[in-house]
Design a protein around this motif. Structure first.
Motif, short mmCIF file in Angstrom:
data_model
loop_
_atom_site.label_atom_id
_atom_site.label_comp_id
_atom_site.label_asym_id
_atom_site.label_seq_id
_atom_site.Cartn_x
_atom_site.Cartn_y
_atom_site.Cartn_z
N ILE A 304 1.03 -1.03 -0.25
CA ILE A 304 -0.03 -0.04 -0.09
C ILE A 304 0.74 1.22 -0.03
CG2 ILE A 304 -1.64 1.60 0.94
CD1 ILE A 304 -2.52 -1.18 2.55
N ILE A 305 0.50 1.89 -0.51
CA ILE A 305 1.50 3.78 -0.91
C ILE A 305 0.19 4.54 -0.94
CG2 ILE A 305 2.76 4.50 -2.54
CD1 ILE A 305 3.91 2.39 -3.79
N ASN A 306 0.89 5.67 -0.04
CA ASN A 306 -0.12 7.37 0.70
C ASN A 306 0.80 7.61 -0.41
OD1 ASN A 306 -1.36 8.81 1.37
ND2 ASN A 306 -0.83 7.98 3.58
N LEU A 307 0.40 8.82 -1.58
CA LEU A 307 0.37 9.40 -2.38
C LEU A 307 0.27 11.10 -1.72
CD1 LEU A 307 -0.07 8.56 -5.69
CD2 LEU A 307 1.84 8.33 -4.75
N LYS A 308 -0.52 10.78 -0.78
CA LYS A 308 -0.42 11.85 -0.17
C LYS A 308 0.77 12.22 0.62
CE LYS A 308 -3.46 14.15 3.12
NZ LYS A 308 -5.03 14.31 4.15
N THR A 309 1.09 11.28 1.69
CA THR A 309 2.75 11.45 2.25
C THR A 309 3.18 11.38 1.13
OG1 THR A 309 1.08 9.93 3.85
CG2 THR A 309 3.85 10.34 4.13
N ALA A 310 3.20 11.26 0.17
CA ALA A 310 4.74 11.35 -0.90
C ALA A 310 4.87 12.30 -1.04
CB ALA A 310 4.60 10.03 -1.86
N ARG A 311 3.82 13.17 -1.15
CA ARG A 311 4.05 14.84 -1.59
C ARG A 311 4.35 15.99 -0.58
NH1 ARG A 311 -0.40 12.93 -4.72
NH2 ARG A 311 -2.21 13.79 -2.86
N ALA A 312 4.04 15.21 0.32
CA ALA A 312 4.23 15.80 1.82
C ALA A 312 6.00 15.63 2.10
CB ALA A 312 3.43 15.48 3.23
N LEU A 313 6.25 14.64 1.64
CA LEU A 313 8.13 14.51 1.92
C LEU A 313 8.56 15.03 0.93
CD1 LEU A 313 8.02 11.01 3.72
CD2 LEU A 313 8.48 12.81 4.64
N GLY A 314 7.97 15.42 -0.62
CA GLY A 314 8.60 16.16 -1.70
C GLY A 314 9.05 14.45 -2.65
N LEU A 315 8.42 13.40 -3.00
CA LEU A 315 8.78 12.11 -3.10
C LEU A 315 8.36 12.07 -4.55
CD1 LEU A 315 9.17 9.46 -0.78
CD2 LEU A 315 11.19 11.10 -1.72
N THR A 316 8.49 11.90 -5.47
CA THR A 316 7.91 11.41 -6.80
C THR A 316 7.76 9.62 -6.86
OG1 THR A 316 8.29 13.26 -7.70
CG2 THR A 316 7.89 11.65 -8.95
N ILE A 317 7.58 9.26 -7.07
CA ILE A 317 7.16 7.70 -6.48
C ILE A 317 7.08 6.42 -8.35
CG2 ILE A 317 5.68 5.18 -5.70
CD1 ILE A 317 7.02 7.09 -3.11
N PRO A 318 8.25 6.13 -8.45
CA PRO A 318 7.72 5.82 -9.80
C PRO A 318 7.19 4.76 -9.83
CG PRO A 318 10.06 5.35 -8.60
CD PRO A 318 9.09 5.71 -7.49
N GLN A 319 5.86 5.29 -11.44
CA GLN A 319 5.34 4.28 -11.97
C GLN A 319 5.50 3.18 -11.52
OE1 GLN A 319 2.22 5.32 -12.85
NE2 GLN A 319 2.38 7.75 -11.78
N SER A 320 6.79 2.79 -11.88
CA SER A 320 7.23 1.01 -11.32
C SER A 320 7.09 0.11 -10.67
CB SER A 320 8.45 0.60 -12.19
OG SER A 320 9.09 1.22 -11.65
N LEU A 321 6.44 0.79 -9.57
CA LEU A 321 6.53 1.25 -8.12
C LEU A 321 4.94 1.31 -8.16
CD1 LEU A 321 7.24 -0.46 -5.32
CD2 LEU A 321 8.35 2.13 -4.74
N LEU A 322 3.80 2.02 -8.30
CA LEU A 322 3.06 1.95 -8.36
C LEU A 322 2.65 0.49 -8.82
CD1 LEU A 322 2.32 5.97 -8.77
CD2 LEU A 322 2.55 5.21 -7.09
N ALA A 323 2.75 0.84 -9.85
CA ALA A 323 1.97 -0.54 -10.81
C ALA A 323 1.91 -1.71 -10.33
CB ALA A 323 2.70 -0.60 -11.72
N ARG A 324 2.85 -1.94 -8.50
CA ARG A 324 2.92 -2.97 -8.14
C ARG A 324 2.21 -3.27 -6.92
NH1 ARG A 324 9.20 -3.67 -7.21
NH2 ARG A 324 8.25 -5.51 -5.82
N ALA A 325 1.68 -1.91 -6.44
CA ALA A 325 1.08 -1.43 -5.75
C ALA A 325 -0.82 -2.40 -5.00
CB ALA A 325 0.73 -0.22 -4.58
N ASP A 326 -0.92 -2.65 -4.12
CA ASP A 326 -2.82 -2.82 -4.19
C ASP A 326 -3.08 -2.60 -3.99
OD1 ASP A 326 -1.76 -6.53 -4.27
OD2 ASP A 326 -0.59 -5.40 -2.60
N GLN A 327 -3.07 -1.31 -3.24
CA GLN A 327 -3.60 0.32 -3.61
C GLN A 327 -3.29 0.78 -3.13
OE1 GLN A 327 -5.97 -0.08 0.71
NE2 GLN A 327 -6.84 1.88 -0.30
N VAL A 328 -2.91 2.00 -4.00
CA VAL A 328 -2.70 3.42 -4.32
C VAL A 328 -3.87 4.54 -3.40
CG1 VAL A 328 -1.41 5.45 -4.91
CG2 VAL A 328 -1.18 3.02 -5.95
N ILE A 329 -3.10 5.32 -2.10
CA ILE A 329 -3.97 5.81 -1.70
C ILE A 329 -3.49 7.48 -2.16
CG2 ILE A 329 -4.78 7.41 0.75
CD1 ILE A 329 -4.09 4.60 2.32
N GLU A 330 -4.50 8.42 -2.47
CA GLU A 330 -3.74 9.56 -3.05
C GLU A 330 -4.43 10.62 -2.27
OE1 GLU A 330 -3.71 10.25 -6.08
OE2 GLU A 330 -3.70 8.13 -7.24
#
Length: 330
Positions: A304-330
């Protein structure tokens, strides 16, 4: 037969019918003892277990009674609470992780015990083997931490490709000496393969958290991998907040950390352990012996990946990793 004789016989039969009904034994109400460290920290867990029971025809207060014993976050209280459940002569004890199950096993060798999410049940002396537990204890185990820590290191390296050092936060002694050594070895092997250094940081209790994160900052850790324990899981909101405060991208062990605002989690569903534990309890209440019920091991894991937290940290999660996630929280 004379009419008066027939009426007398009939009247006698009617009079004795209620007595016969009253003499029938009432259906036995099952009594389950629940040994917990901090139930208030994870209210979804007891609800998952109760739902599992309902699916099998048990309704709390109707045909099953659950005796709750909660340590309020203090592991040292587990032995005394386990002894209380034994004194109540419950039919089966539900324990959470390894410390809960060990406390229950030390308290009784006869009352069946079902653990939900224990680590190293063989190594820690809970069962003789996974296939044939051999005593009064069985249940559901988690995959050994030494196998999962490498996977979590790989995931955080993919999320933050430029990191050179990763902090690994753990509670010493939470899994037993043998498991701890294997976990450290597994982390070091995985780190070498990924080209990163690892920094092991210990926290025996919440009072150690600030010091632990200060150590990570001084060592210039670029990310954090958490090796969860019952204590660290119960304190997940504070740990997630400290990771955010110190701007440390972190990968956790369960979705509960993501619901608290964490960046990533890879592991098994904690509530699912307790929902599935209801099936073990049901089999035991129907006469099965724990010694004959194999320990269940996890076969599915979720990322599970939390994109809201990623943005707060200034991170851009690679698409290859997002594609493997069972759930992505926007």
């Amino acid at each position: 037969m004379e009419r008066r004789t027939f009426l007398a016989m009939a009247s006698g039969s009617l009079l004795t019918m209620p007595l016969a009904v009253e003499a029938q034994p009432a259906a036995k109400i099952a009594r389950i003892g629940w040994l917990s460290v901090n139930m208030a920290a994870s209210p979804q867990v007891p609800e998952a277990f109760r739902q599992g029971l309902r699916d099998l025809g048990y309704v709390e207060g109707r045909n099953v009674v659950i005796e709750y014993r909660d340590a309020g976050g203090n592991f040292e209280r587990l032995p005394a609470l386990a002894a209380e459940l034994v004194a109540l002569k419950v039919d089966v004890i539900l324990a959470g992780g390894t410390p809960h199950a060990l406390a229950a096993k030390h308290a009784t060798r006869t009352i069946p015990i079902v653990f939900a999410g224990a680590t190293g049940p063989v190594e820690n002396g809970l069962v003789t083997s996974l296939a044939r537990p051999g005593g009064n204890v069985t249940g559901l185990s988690v995959l050994p931490q030494e196998e999962l820590v490498g996977k979590r290191l790989e995931l955080i390296k993919q999320a933050v490709p430029g990191i050179s050092q990763v902090a690994i936060l753990r509670e010493p002694g939470a899994y037993g000496e043998g498991t701890d050594k294997e976990m450290v070895k597994g982390a070091e092997v995985a780190a070498r393969a990924l080209g990163v250094r690892v920094q092991f940081v210990e926290a025996r209790g919440p009072a150690d958290f600030d010091r632990a994160f200060s150590e990570m900052t001084r060592a210039h850790a670029g990310a954090l991998v958490l090796i969860s324990s019952s204590m660290l899981f119960a304190e997940r909101r504070r740990l997630v907040a400290l990771a955010a405060k110190n701007r440390l991208p972190a990968v956790y062990t369960a979705r509960d950390f993501i619901e608290a605002g964490g960046l990533m989690a890879y592991g098994q569903n904690v509530a699912g352990f307790f929902r599935n534990a209801a099936a073990y309890v049901d089999k035991i209440l129907r006469g099965a012996k724990p010694a004959d019920l194999p320990v269940e091991q996890p076969t599915t894991f979720e990322l599970i990946i939390n994109l809201k937290t990623a943005r707060a940290l200034g991170l851009t999660i690679p698409q290859s990793l997002l594609a493997r996630a069972d759930q992505v929280i926007e």
